[in-house]
Design an enzyme around this catalytic site. Structure first.
Site, PDB file in Angstrom:
ATOM      1  N   HIS A 131       0.871  -1.159   0.017  1.00 36.04           N
ATOM      2  CA  HIS A 131      -0.136   0.045  -0.072  1.00 36.04           C
ATOM      3  C   HIS A 131       0.924   1.233   0.107  1.00 36.04           C
ATOM      4  O   HIS A 131       0.622   2.160  -0.839  1.00 36.04           O
ATOM      5  CB  HIS A 131      -0.878   0.092   1.184  1.00 36.04           C
ATOM      6  CG  HIS A 131      -1.657   1.256   1.633  1.00 36.04           C
ATOM      7  ND1 HIS A 131      -3.021   1.535   1.048  1.00 36.04           N
ATOM      8  CD2 HIS A 131      -1.335   2.393   2.141  1.00 36.04           C
ATOM      9  CE1 HIS A 131      -3.327   2.573   1.433  1.00 36.04           C
ATOM     10  NE2 HIS A 131      -2.235   3.305   1.944  1.00 36.04           N
ATOM     11  N   GLU A 132       1.869   1.258   0.742  1.00 31.82           N
ATOM     12  CA  GLU A 132       2.767   2.417   0.678  1.00 31.82           C
ATOM     13  C   GLU A 132       3.472   2.757  -0.419  1.00 31.82           C
ATOM     14  O   GLU A 132       3.738   3.845  -0.716  1.00 31.82           O
ATOM     15  CB  GLU A 132       3.675   2.299   2.080  1.00 31.82           C
ATOM     16  CG  GLU A 132       3.015   2.466   3.549  1.00 31.82           C
ATOM     17  CD  GLU A 132       2.012   3.422   3.718  1.00 31.82           C
ATOM     18  OE1 GLU A 132       2.124   4.590   3.033  1.00 31.82           O
ATOM     19  OE2 GLU A 132       0.892   3.398   4.570  1.00 31.82           O
ATOM     20  N   HIS A 135       1.309   4.433  -2.720  1.00 30.18           N
ATOM     21  CA  HIS A 135       1.440   5.867  -2.779  1.00 30.18           C
ATOM     22  C   HIS A 135       2.701   6.397  -3.428  1.00 30.18           C
ATOM     23  O   HIS A 135       2.443   7.287  -4.028  1.00 30.18           O
ATOM     24  CB  HIS A 135       1.605   6.088  -1.145  1.00 30.18           C
ATOM     25  CG  HIS A 135       0.353   6.146  -0.307  1.00 30.18           C
ATOM     26  ND1 HIS A 135      -0.781   6.922  -1.013  1.00 30.18           N
ATOM     27  CD2 HIS A 135      -0.195   5.713   0.656  1.00 30.18           C
ATOM     28  CE1 HIS A 135      -1.747   6.891  -0.433  1.00 30.18           C
ATOM     29  NE2 HIS A 135      -1.492   6.152   0.531  1.00 30.18           N
ATOM     30  N   GLU A 206      -6.279   7.054  -0.964  1.00 30.13           N
ATOM     31  CA  GLU A 206      -6.094   6.070  -0.362  1.00 30.13           C
ATOM     32  C   GLU A 206      -6.727   4.840  -0.852  1.00 30.13           C
ATOM     33  O   GLU A 206      -6.246   3.800  -0.899  1.00 30.13           O
ATOM     34  CB  GLU A 206      -6.960   6.389   1.295  1.00 30.13           C
ATOM     35  CG  GLU A 206      -6.079   6.980   2.209  1.00 30.13           C
ATOM     36  CD  GLU A 206      -4.815   6.505   2.536  1.00 30.13           C
ATOM     37  OE1 GLU A 206      -4.423   5.326   2.750  1.00 30.13           O
ATOM     38  OE2 GLU A 206      -3.864   7.394   2.422  1.00 30.13           O
TER      39      GLU A 206
END
Length: 288
Positions: A131-132, A135, A206
């Site tokens: 997930h990071e 980003h 997100e």
């Protein structure tokens, strides 16, 4: 794609608010000055985003010898995402959480707290790292900076309009001036609208990071399981050095866990965890 389109539309809406305020105020020079000031402030924070936030949370860079499993995860997942391997840092916090920073993929950083390393399984931790990295790959620091510049300009113009309305100033002489009461109300409502739009952009990013992370790690349910654990823990273990100005950076809000009404969600930097988990579960079903 839906998240990307939504982000573009929300940024366009912020721009439209600026144009609308500028048309009412009629002061082109003031708008240019507001843009310059906002650019200096926000681009400065964008350029040094990694140093600022890592220092704020007393993060320490981890060597490969200290955390070989974590480094292997970061290397594998960043390769899957097609970006250089980010630096890996640890935050001395019991609250389980993580964030990514860096002005571009070449300067990316993934930071995890001590707490998250203790409560997640390796598969769940891999989902969080994915997930990071999502980003970083999606250049969300840049997107948030653009939104910050536009929102700052709106606040600056609104402050000027409030001042002008209170003291009877009028900057639209060609059209006989503006209604000071209407200008004052607009000056109050515009920053609120800008804040809501800025938070909506954060929520959209997100969702996109969840989708990207699930794709590059190949395990949507692992990320969903991690979000559930983090949502429960966020209501039980407060972050000691949490700062509301950096709330949007973390994978789950350090301020809120599960629950919250529609009004709370409207002013939240993160989508409801229940919705994020449901979307990941649907991704898993579709992949079967």
């Amino acid at each position: 794609m839906t998240s990307q389109i939504k982000t573009v539309l929300l940024l366009a809406l912020l721009s439209a608010i600026i144009i609308g305020l500028g048309g009412i105020m009629g002061g082109r020079t003031g708008i240019v000055i507001a843009f310059v000031i906002a650019m200096i402030m926000n681009v400065g924070s964008y350029w040094y985003s990694d140093k600022i936030v890592l220092s704020m949370y007393q993060a320490r860079e981890l060597s490969e010898d200290e955390a070989p499993m974590l480094h292997r995860m970061v290397a594998e997942l960043s390769a899957n995402a097609g970006i250089p391997k980010p630096r890996v840092c640890v935050i001395p916090e019991d609250a389980p959480n993580a964030f990514a920073t860096g002005r571009d993929p070449e300067h990316g950083v993934v930071a995890v707290t001590d707490g998250i390393m203790r409560i997640l399984s390796p598969e769940e931790l891999r989902g969080v790292i994915a997930h990071e990295i999502g980003h970083i790959a999606n250049r969300d620091i840049l997107i948030q900076t653009i939104a910050g510049v536009l929102a700052s300009v709106i606040v600056s113009i609104a402050n000027f309009m409030q001042f002008a309305a209170i003291f009877g100033g009028s900057s639209n002489d060609e059209e006989g001036g503006t209604n000071p009461i209407a200008a004052f109300l607009l000056a109050i409502l515009a920053p609120i609208a800008a804040s809501i739009i800025q938070m909506a952009i954060s929520r959209s990013r997100e969702y996109l990071a969840d989708e990207t992370g699930a794709r590059i790690c190949g395990q949507p349910l692992a990320l969903a399981g991690a979000l559930h654990k983090l949502g429960v823990a966020s209501g039980q273990i407060p972050m000691q050095n949490g700062n509301p100005s950096t709330e949007q950076m973390f994978i789950v809000s350090p301020l809120f866990g599960f629950g919250g009404g529609s009004m709370a969600n409207l002013f939240s930097t993160h989508p409801p965890l229940e919705e994020r988990i449901a979307r990941l579960q649907e991704m898993s079903r579709q992949a079967r």
